[in-house]
Every structure is written in C-alpha cells, then in structure tokens.
Design an enzyme around this catalytic site. Structure first.
Site, PDB file in Angstrom:
ATOM      1  N   GLY A  13       0.775  -1.213   0.154  1.00 47.56           N
ATOM      2  CA  GLY A  13       0.129  -0.004   0.066  1.00 47.56           C
ATOM      3  C   GLY A  13       1.040   1.122   0.018  1.00 47.56           C
ATOM      4  N   GLY A 111       5.966  -2.038   3.395  1.00 45.03           N
ATOM      5  CA  GLY A 111       5.603  -2.556   4.825  1.00 45.03           C
ATOM      6  C   GLY A 111       6.080  -3.918   4.978  1.00 45.03           C
ATOM      7  CG  ASP A 136      -1.046   0.135   8.542  1.00 38.58           C
ATOM      8  OD1 ASP A 136      -1.873   1.140   8.262  1.00 38.58           O
ATOM      9  OD2 ASP A 136      -1.397  -0.979   7.906  1.00 38.58           O
ATOM     10  NE  ARG A 258     -26.567  11.267  11.450  1.00 33.70           N
ATOM     11  CZ  ARG A 258     -27.826  11.172  12.032  1.00 33.70           C
ATOM     12  NH1 ARG A 258     -27.894  10.159  12.866  1.00 33.70           N
ATOM     13  NH2 ARG A 258     -28.935  11.607  11.591  1.00 33.70           N
ATOM     14  CE1 TYR A 264      -7.097   2.019   0.459  1.00 39.23           C
ATOM     15  CE2 TYR A 264      -9.665   2.110   0.542  1.00 39.23           C
ATOM     16  CZ  TYR A 264      -8.509   1.536   0.441  1.00 39.23           C
ATOM     17  OH  TYR A 264      -8.525   0.167   0.502  1.00 39.23           O
ATOM     18  CD  GLN A 266      -7.342   7.134   8.298  1.00 38.12           C
ATOM     19  OE1 GLN A 266      -6.821   6.762   9.080  1.00 38.12           O
ATOM     20  NE2 GLN A 266      -8.240   6.291   7.384  1.00 38.12           N
TER      21      GLN A 266
HETATM   22  O1  F6P Z   1      -1.375  -1.043   5.084  1.00 40.85           O
HETATM   23  C1  F6P Z   1      -1.879   0.226   4.659  1.00 40.85           C
HETATM   24  C2  F6P Z   1      -3.195   0.169   4.756  1.00 40.85           C
HETATM   25  O2  F6P Z   1      -3.848   1.342   4.459  1.00 40.85           O
HETATM   26  C3  F6P Z   1      -3.981  -0.407   6.151  1.00 40.85           C
HETATM   27  O3  F6P Z   1      -4.173   0.679   6.830  1.00 40.85           O
HETATM   28  C4  F6P Z   1      -5.483  -0.937   5.337  1.00 40.85           C
HETATM   29  O4  F6P Z   1      -5.897  -1.898   6.020  1.00 40.85           O
HETATM   30  C5  F6P Z   1      -4.813  -1.602   3.995  1.00 40.85           C
HETATM   31  O5  F6P Z   1      -3.755  -0.897   3.872  1.00 40.85           O
HETATM   32  C6  F6P Z   1      -5.526  -1.402   2.865  1.00 40.85           C
HETATM   33  O6  F6P Z   1      -5.205  -2.026   1.849  1.00 40.85           O
HETATM   34  P1  F6P Z   1      -5.591  -2.041   0.305  1.00 40.85           P
HETATM   35  O7  F6P Z   1      -4.926  -0.868  -0.430  1.00 40.85           O
HETATM   36  O8  F6P Z   1      -4.981  -3.145  -0.240  1.00 40.85           O
HETATM   37  O9  F6P Z   1      -7.069  -1.709   0.023  1.00 40.85           O
END
Ligand code: F6P
Length: 348
Positions: A13, A111, A136, A258, A264, A266
């Site tokens: 990611g 990662g 993460d 709510r 994403y 983030q």
């Molecule tokens: O490892 C980073 C991360 O954004 C995690 O926080 C999240 O669970 C995962 O990647 C999402 O992955 P993908 O890009 O495969 O949807």
C-alpha cells in the site's frame, strides 16, 4: 572502475513520503557515491516484467513533497505458492532479471509484506536493503515508519472537524481510522483530537463499558462524544467497525450516533514535514548501507538515531501496541475510555 548499479522498487500500500525516500536513496547514491540508479515500476511485478528505467538525477527533482509513489506499486508477493508453479517461477525470474539488469543491490521500500519478501530474496543471494514505510506504523524493528505522521495529521484534522458538527447536533460521532491489525493511528489521532472513547485492535473492549461511559458523559452535561475506532477491532464479518460500534451504542444508550470511515484519504497527499525528513534520512542511509556492503538489512530508527536491523529479524513480525503503552495509561488517567473494564472508572 565500473559504477555500482542499484535498483529501487516500492511495494504494498502506498503512503505519504515514499517519493521523499526514493529521492533520498537516489540522490545520495548518485551525488555521494557516483552510482547508477534503476527505477523498477509497480513493485515486485515490475521486476518480473522488466518494467525498468534509469533514474537520472533530474528525475529525482521536484518529488520531495509529492504523495503516492512515482514508481507505482503492486501487492504481488512472489514467494506465495500461487506465484511458483511448473510454468512460472517468479522468484527465479526476479533473480534472473536482477542479473540481466546488472544490479549490485536492490532497495525495497515497503511495509511488513515487502520486508518479508525482501528477506526471502536476500536468502536467495540478492543484495537487498529494505526501507520501512506504512501509515500503520506496524513494522517490527523500527520505532516509527514514515507515512504515520502524515496519516495521524490527516485523521486528527478530520476528527477536529467532526467535533464541531457533533457539538451542534449533540451526537455521538464514531470515526473509523486505518491501521489494519495495529491501533497506532487510532491511539495517536484519537489523543491528538480529544477522543472520549478509543477502541484499539490490540485491546479487548466491552460494549457495556463503552455505553456506560457515554451515558455518564451525558449525565455530566457533555452534549456530545467522540469515539475513535481502529479498523481492525473485533467485530462481526461484513460490517465496518464504525457501523457496528455506532449501532451498538445507539441500541445500548439511545444516544443519537453517526459513523464516518476516513479510508484512503489517510494515505493520500503530500507528506508532513516530519515524514519528509524521516523518509530522506532512511533513503540516504540505505545508500550508505549499499556502499558499505551491508546487505540483508532494513534501515530503522532507534531513539531518533538512524541505524539498521537484519531483515531476518523483521520478516513476518508485527509491531503492535501493548495495554501498558505509556500513552494508553496516560489517557486512561485523564478519563479516556478504551472499552476495557479496568480503564473507565472515575474517582467519585
Ligand atoms: O497498510 C496500509 C493500509 O492502508 C491499511 O491501513 C489498510 O488496512 C490496508 O492498507 C488497505 O489495503 P488496500 O490498499 O489493499 O485496500
């Protein structure tokens, strides 16, 4: 003397700061050591398919502040059983292409999954240096990964904004943040933005305790509450953590809720200044390690000192929070509820 040639790839990611790391490795390799730099597109799959090009110094300019990765990424894990069949043996292809490209070393920016693959390639005899990255913050062997500071900045700002709308409507706002199995983003963004309840994947939570805390807040005249949840908390399959917690709170307390999933956002956009610096330091150190021939290693941060750890120690492990983390203890002492039965008591 023949110039050293190094390859760089980014896998897994994406996160803010990857381009700063590519620039850190590339510029140090070219300027300090006179090496040649080969960019490999789309992670390990680019090494299988030979999607490569020479990264001259000009290509490394203007990317420090850029989000994402100019090399592209993929989640291909070449050592997974389905990547090694009678017809195609991806680790073997990678080894052959490494030789065809005339590489003296390969830098793998990624990662946990990437560092595991890096370790296996190193065991196959390739000269590998790993650079840890992920929002993460869960890579074993380093105090922090770049991407994390940017992510908590983005999540923190989002939670700040949810405070004002929660206040206007007198609601309980449930915000889900990323982090996979780790609660670092939830803990840090929750504390930075005054979360009243923070649920972490590493800590067992009790919904009755969460409900009691929210009712108690309401009884003490607090008109709204902020609940921050890590995406990896225990929950029924097929439901988002935010939707599940929000519904349970409504049913148990009758308070209006709510939910928001930050998702994403983030991972996108420009890295924070701190991440730019960390990624640059990691990148530069990776070039230094290559120059010194220190392969099979991952650059890391230990007490703000850049160092390295053997990939054999990193691969396959996660760096998770523990219940005695000083920030959890400090927050509990100030009345933040983590949903644990011991942590939400107020002195009467
Ligand atoms: O490892 C980073 C991360 O954004 C995690 O926080 C999240 O669970 C995962 O990647 C999402 O992955 P993908 O890009 O495969 O949807």
């Amino acid at each position: 003397m023949k110039k050293k040639r190094i390859g760089i790839l980014t896998a897994g990611g994406d996160c803010p700061g990857i381009n700063a790391a590519i620039r850190g490795v590339g510029k140090t390799a070219i300027v300090k050591y006179g090496m040649e730099v080969i960019g490999i597109n789309n992670g390990f799959s680019g090494l299988v398919d030979m999607e490569t090009y020479e990264m001259k110094e000009e290509l490394l300019s203007g990317i420090l502040t850029l989000g994402g990765t100019i090399l592209g990424t993929s989640r291909l894990k070449p050592f997974k059983p389905d990547a090694i069949t009678n017809e195609v043996d991806k680790p073997q292809i990678i080894k052959e292409n490494y030789d065809k490209l005339g590489l003296d070393a390969l830098v793998c920016i990624g990662g946990n999954g990437t560092q595991k693959t890096a370790q296996l390639l190193s065991e196959e005899g390739l000269n590998i240096v790993g650079i840890p990255k992920t929002i993460d913050n869960d890579v074993w062997g380093t105090d922090v990964t770049f991407g994390f500071d940017s992510a908590i900045g983005i999540a923190g700002e989002a939670i700040d904004r949810l405070h004002t709308t929660a206040n206007s409507h007198k609601r309980v706002m449930v915000i889900e943040v990323m982090g996979h199995h780790a609660g670092w983003i939830a803990l840090y963004s929750g504390l930075a933005s005054g979360g009243d309840v923070i649920l972490l994947p590493e800590l067992k939570y009790n919904l009755d305790v969460v409900a009691e805390t929210l009712i108690d807040r309401s009884n003490r005249g607090k008109q709204y509450s902020i609940v921050v949840v890590g995406e990896g908390i225990k929950k029924p399959k097929k439901k988002s953590a935010a939707a599940y917690i929000s519904k349970e709170i409504l049913e148990r307390t009758g308070l209006e809720t709510r939910d928001t999933i930050l998702g994403y956002i983030q991972r996108g956009g420009s890295p924070s200044p701190q991440d730019r610096i960390l990624a640059t330091r990691y990148g530069a150190h990776a070039a230094d390690l290559i120059n010194e021939g220190k392969f099979g290693t991952m650059v890391s941060l230990e007490n703000d000192r850049i160092t390295s750890v053997p990939l054999s120690k990193v691969g396959g492990k996660l760096r998770l929070l523990t219940p005695d983390h000083y920030l959890i203890k400090q927050a509990q002492a100030m009345g933040v509820c983590f949903g644990t039965s011991d942590g939400c008591k107020r002195k009467k």
